[in-house]
Every structure is written in structure tokens, then in C-alpha cells.
Design a protein around this motif. Structure first.
Motif, PDB file in Angstrom:
ATOM      1  N   ALA A  84       0.937  -1.246  -0.154  1.00  0.00           N
ATOM      2  CA  ALA A  84       0.024   0.040   0.058  1.00  0.00           C
ATOM      3  C   ALA A  84       0.665   1.255   0.131  1.00  0.00           C
ATOM      4  O   ALA A  84       0.556   2.038  -0.612  1.00  0.00           O
ATOM      5  N   GLN A  85       1.946   1.404   0.815  1.00  0.00           N
ATOM      6  CA  GLN A  85       2.831   2.381   0.849  1.00  0.00           C
ATOM      7  C   GLN A  85       3.510   2.681  -0.490  1.00  0.00           C
ATOM      8  O   GLN A  85       3.555   3.687  -0.810  1.00  0.00           O
ATOM      9  N   LEU A  86       3.711   1.362  -1.060  1.00  0.00           N
ATOM     10  CA  LEU A  86       4.334   1.748  -2.402  1.00  0.00           C
ATOM     11  C   LEU A  86       3.541   2.266  -3.565  1.00  0.00           C
ATOM     12  O   LEU A  86       3.878   3.027  -4.090  1.00  0.00           O
ATOM     13  N   ALA A  87       2.169   1.970  -3.505  1.00  0.00           N
ATOM     14  CA  ALA A  87       1.331   2.286  -4.474  1.00  0.00           C
ATOM     15  C   ALA A  87       1.238   3.943  -4.064  1.00  0.00           C
ATOM     16  O   ALA A  87       1.146   4.731  -5.103  1.00  0.00           O
ATOM     17  N   GLU A  88       1.227   4.132  -2.840  1.00  0.00           N
ATOM     18  CA  GLU A  88       1.147   5.672  -2.257  1.00  0.00           C
ATOM     19  C   GLU A  88       2.498   6.719  -2.983  1.00  0.00           C
ATOM     20  O   GLU A  88       2.450   7.521  -3.414  1.00  0.00           O
ATOM     21  N   ALA A  89       3.364   5.915  -2.706  1.00  0.00           N
ATOM     22  CA  ALA A  89       5.011   6.447  -3.120  1.00  0.00           C
ATOM     23  C   ALA A  89       4.850   6.554  -4.551  1.00  0.00           C
ATOM     24  O   ALA A  89       5.137   7.671  -5.167  1.00  0.00           O
ATOM     25  N   ARG A  90       4.361   5.748  -5.256  1.00  0.00           N
ATOM     26  CA  ARG A  90       4.277   5.847  -6.791  1.00  0.00           C
ATOM     27  C   ARG A  90       3.409   7.105  -7.073  1.00  0.00           C
ATOM     28  O   ARG A  90       3.703   8.001  -8.097  1.00  0.00           O
ATOM     29  N   SER A  91       2.342   7.220  -6.518  1.00  0.00           N
ATOM     30  CA  SER A  91       1.233   8.363  -6.863  1.00  0.00           C
ATOM     31  C   SER A  91       1.809   9.627  -6.409  1.00  0.00           C
ATOM     32  O   SER A  91       1.492  10.838  -7.085  1.00  0.00           O
ATOM     33  N   GLN A  92       2.700   9.796  -5.437  1.00  0.00           N
ATOM     34  CA  GLN A  92       3.357  11.193  -5.019  1.00  0.00           C
ATOM     35  C   GLN A  92       4.808  11.402  -5.528  1.00  0.00           C
ATOM     36  O   GLN A  92       5.422  12.290  -5.199  1.00  0.00           O
ATOM     37  N   ALA A  93       5.329  10.160  -6.215  1.00  0.00           N
ATOM     38  CA  ALA A  93       6.641  10.350  -6.683  1.00  0.00           C
ATOM     39  C   ALA A  93       7.312  11.640  -7.443  1.00  0.00           C
ATOM     40  O   ALA A  93       8.336  12.170  -6.979  1.00  0.00           O
ATOM     41  N   ASP A  94       6.449  12.385  -8.030  1.00  0.00           N
ATOM     42  CA  ASP A  94       6.755  13.453  -8.952  1.00  0.00           C
ATOM     43  C   ASP A  94       6.373  14.866  -8.147  1.00  0.00           C
ATOM     44  O   ASP A  94       6.547  15.831  -8.716  1.00  0.00           O
ATOM     45  N   SER A  95       5.855  14.576  -6.884  1.00  0.00           N
ATOM     46  CA  SER A  95       5.661  15.824  -6.359  1.00  0.00           C
ATOM     47  C   SER A  95       6.987  16.746  -5.841  1.00  0.00           C
ATOM     48  O   SER A  95       7.939  16.100  -5.743  1.00  0.00           O
ATOM     49  N   ASP A  96       6.716  18.081  -5.765  1.00  0.00           N
ATOM     50  CA  ASP A  96       8.121  18.553  -5.784  1.00  0.00           C
ATOM     51  C   ASP A  96       8.244  19.191  -4.021  1.00  0.00           C
ATOM     52  O   ASP A  96       8.796  20.517  -4.042  1.00  0.00           O
ATOM     53  N   GLU A  97       7.755  18.403  -3.451  1.00  0.00           N
ATOM     54  CA  GLU A  97       7.778  18.784  -1.899  1.00  0.00           C
ATOM     55  C   GLU A  97       9.158  19.044  -1.470  1.00  0.00           C
ATOM     56  O   GLU A  97      10.079  18.116  -1.590  1.00  0.00           O
ATOM     57  N   ILE A  98       9.492  20.195  -1.109  1.00  0.00           N
ATOM     58  CA  ILE A  98      10.876  20.395  -0.713  1.00  0.00           C
ATOM     59  C   ILE A  98      11.414  19.749   0.506  1.00  0.00           C
ATOM     60  O   ILE A  98      10.839  19.543   1.504  1.00  0.00           O
ATOM     61  N   GLY A  99      12.698  19.239   0.248  1.00  0.00           N
ATOM     62  CA  GLY A  99      13.337  18.469   1.233  1.00  0.00           C
ATOM     63  C   GLY A  99      12.897  17.094   1.397  1.00  0.00           C
ATOM     64  O   GLY A  99      13.297  16.377   2.539  1.00  0.00           O
ATOM     65  N   ARG A 100      12.025  16.519   0.756  1.00  0.00           N
ATOM     66  CA  ARG A 100      11.698  15.082   0.864  1.00  0.00           C
ATOM     67  C   ARG A 100      11.603  14.275  -0.387  1.00  0.00           C
ATOM     68  O   ARG A 100      11.241  15.002  -1.306  1.00  0.00           O
ATOM     69  N   LYS A 101      12.258  13.408  -0.297  1.00  0.00           N
ATOM     70  CA  LYS A 101      12.548  12.446  -1.578  1.00  0.00           C
ATOM     71  C   LYS A 101      11.577  11.583  -1.722  1.00  0.00           C
ATOM     72  O   LYS A 101      11.467  10.570  -1.346  1.00  0.00           O
TER      73      LYS A 101
END
Ligand SMILES: O=C(O)CCC(=O)C(=O)O
Length: 305
Positions: A84-101
Motif C-alpha cells: 500500500a505504501q509503495l502504491a502511495e509512493a508511486r502516486s506522489q513520486a513526482d511531487s516537488d515537496e521541498i526537502g523530501r525524497k
């Protein structure tokens, strides 16, 4: 910063004081105990000394086959548990949240519990690995972190550690990446500019920009210091062991076509002021070997270690 803090800071970044003032005890102790490294270990340390990076494999590093299999099994379980966390990571991967990979999921959590009996700790503590770390530093080192990194595909502009940078935890910093998936160009391989570590021949510094308090630079600036044809892209199949001094210029994790799965552990000198990235139990069970015991000792707070 007070004058004292400035002096301490400068001392930590100057090789002779770093070694012979801050890490004197650890250096002398290691010199007294050290034995020559056999074959592959010696080749790895030579390559680290010269280039700041060395590639090897579970096959070449004899004696690690069983623990590597155990690691793969443990990671299969973690991958299933984190669907579930991987699916969420995929959906947010391209977010440009500063300081977070946002493109990187750490399967043991951001601050894994230090468990010396876990396969993750035992691999970092394995005599073959620890001897390489200690020989590269010329002292007894400490393990400050381990984790499993699952890097997901991103399509946007490179950001965070996908851009060139140098780590700052210590004067020498050794990371080991053990490949748990095949890593080719499309899986965002770790990429290194050989010779840019403190022991290396390249002293020029690239022109940087500041991304959230961290100095980073793009390929164009890196190429002015070292042509791209000389960069080392650490591609390799499952079972590759990549050792790198991440105080040198590096980047990675720009996976364009497929995910990347690696085990990571980090070695520093005992007096590195970087906080430990794992959570320490109240009592760490006593380990048998001296190198192992020292590797898990709490970070030294004084200046003589
Ligand atoms: O994900 C990567 O390959 C880059 C890693 C990195 O920048 C680091 O470990 O300091």
C-alpha cells in the motif's frame, strides 16, 4: 557560530586533525590490531582510495552468499507488507515537496530500530564488510544507518539526491549499496565522479546552487570539473555490491523506466557529529568481535576516540 565551534568544525574537516586529534584512539587501536586484507577486499580498498568508488559482487566477496539469500528473503517479505505504501509512493513520486525524497520509500522506516540480530545489521557487521570499511578509514568505524531503499519511477526534473551533491556526515563517509534488483540505466543507478573524495586527486569544486540548504549542481557544472565520459554509473545485476565514499560528488535515484531496490548501510568515524539515523535500544547486546562491538558503540561525544 562561536570561535570554539568554528575551530572544532575546521579541525574536523582537516584530515590530520580529524584523524590524529578527533579519532586518535580509534586510529591507533586499529593500527595495532590490523591484518592485511585478502584479495577482493584489498582490491576494493585500493579502488576506494583512488576513485572513491568500488564495484564488487556477492560472488566475488566469498562468504556472503548465505546472508545475501537471507537478506533477499527478508526484503521479499517487506515488499509484500509495504504494497500500500509503495502504491502511495508511486502516486506522489513526482511531487516537488521541498526537502523530501518523494521518490524513495525506506522499507525499514525513516529511523529503523537498531537490531544487531537482524539480517540488516548482521550484513553491515559481517567481518568481510567491516574490514573493508575499517581499512578504508584506517580506524575502527561505526555503523550509523541501514535500510532498504525502494526507489520508484519519476518523470520530472531531477531534484534532491537525483542532483549532484556531496554528503556531509564526516571527512570520509562509506556507503555500501547491495543490489536487490537489476540496476541498469533506466533504474536510476548511483553515479559517481571518481577522484572527487577527500583522498582523491580532484580538488576543484563545482559551481553549486542551494536547494533547501544543501549545495547541489547539475550535469553541466559537474562536467566542467570531470567530463561525463569519466563518471562511473554503478549499474549491475542483483548481487552487485557498490562501495562509495559519498563525501565525493555523486547523484542517483533518477529511475525513468523501472524501480530500484537496494540495501544501504553507512559507516563513519566514531566522532562524526551526524546524528545516528536509527533508534537505539536501551541496551545493545554485547557482540563477540571487537570490530563489531566498536561498530555499534554509541557515537563518541568527546573529541578523542
Ligand atoms: O539514490 C542514490 O543513488 C543517491 C544516493 C545518495 O545521494 C546518497 O546516498 O547520498
Amino acid at each position: 557560530m562561536s570561535i570554539r565551534s568554528r575551530l572544532v568544525y575546521a579541525g574536523r574537516h582537516f584530515m590530520p586533525t580529524w584523524r590524529y586529534v578527533f579519532n586518535l584512539r580509534s586510529t591507533l587501536d586499529y593500527r595495532k590490531d590490523r591484518n592485511d586484507l585478502p584479495g577482493e577486499g584489498e582490491r576494493i580498498v585500493e579502488s576506494l582510495n583512488r576513485d572513491g568508488i568500488a564495484l564488487s559482487s556477492v560472488e566475488r566477496l566469498a562468504g556472503l552468499e548465505n546472508i545475501f539469500l537471507e537478506l533477499r528473503q527478508a526484503v521479499d517479505g517487506l515488499e509484500a507488507a509495504h504494497a500500500a505504501q509503495l502504491a502511495e509512493a508511486r502516486s506522489q513520486a513526482d511531487s516537488d515537496e521541498i526537502g523530501r525524497k518523494t521518490f524513495l520509500l525506506q522499507l525499514l522506516g525513516e529511523h529503523p530500530a537498531l537490531d544487531p540480530e537482524s539480517v540488516f545489521a548482521r550484513l553491515a557487521l559481517h567481518p568481510q564488510i567491516l574490514r573493508i570499511a575499517n581499512e578504508y578509514f584506517g580506524m575502527y568505524t561505526q555503523i550509523r544507518y541501514y535500510n532498504i531503499w525502494h526507489t520508484v519511477i519519476t518523470l520530472g526534473e531531477p531534484r534532491e539526491s537525483q542532483l549532484w551533491h556531496k554528503d556531509r556526515e564526516d571527512h570520509l563517509i562509506l556507503k555500501l549499496f547491495v543490489y536487490l534488483s537489476d540496476i541498469d540505466d533506466g533504474a536510476g543507478p548511483f553515479t559517481y565522479a571518481p577522484g572527487t573524495h577527500f583522498k582523491g586527486r580532484i580538488k576543484a569544486r563545482p559551481q553549486t546552487f542551494n536547494e533547501n540548504g544543501v549545495e547541489r549542481w547539475r550535469d553541466e557544472e559537474m562536467a566542467k570539473i570531470l567530463p561525463a565520459s569519466q563518471w562511473i554509473k554503478a549499474t549491475g545485476p542483483i548481487g552487485t555490491f557498490a562501495f562509495a565514499d559519498t563525501r565525493g560528488c555523486h547523484k542517483g535515484g533518477l529511475a525513468r523506466d523501472k524501480d530500484r531496490l537496494v540495501y544501504v548501510c553507512l559507516f563513519t568515524s566514531p566522532t562524526s557529529q551526524a546524528p545516528e539515523l536509527f533508534i537505539r535500544p536501551k541496551m545493545v547486546p554485547s557482540l563477540e568481535g571487537k570490530a563489531q562491538r566498536l561498530a555499534l558503540a554509541p557515537p563518541a561525544r568527546g573529541i578523542f576516540a
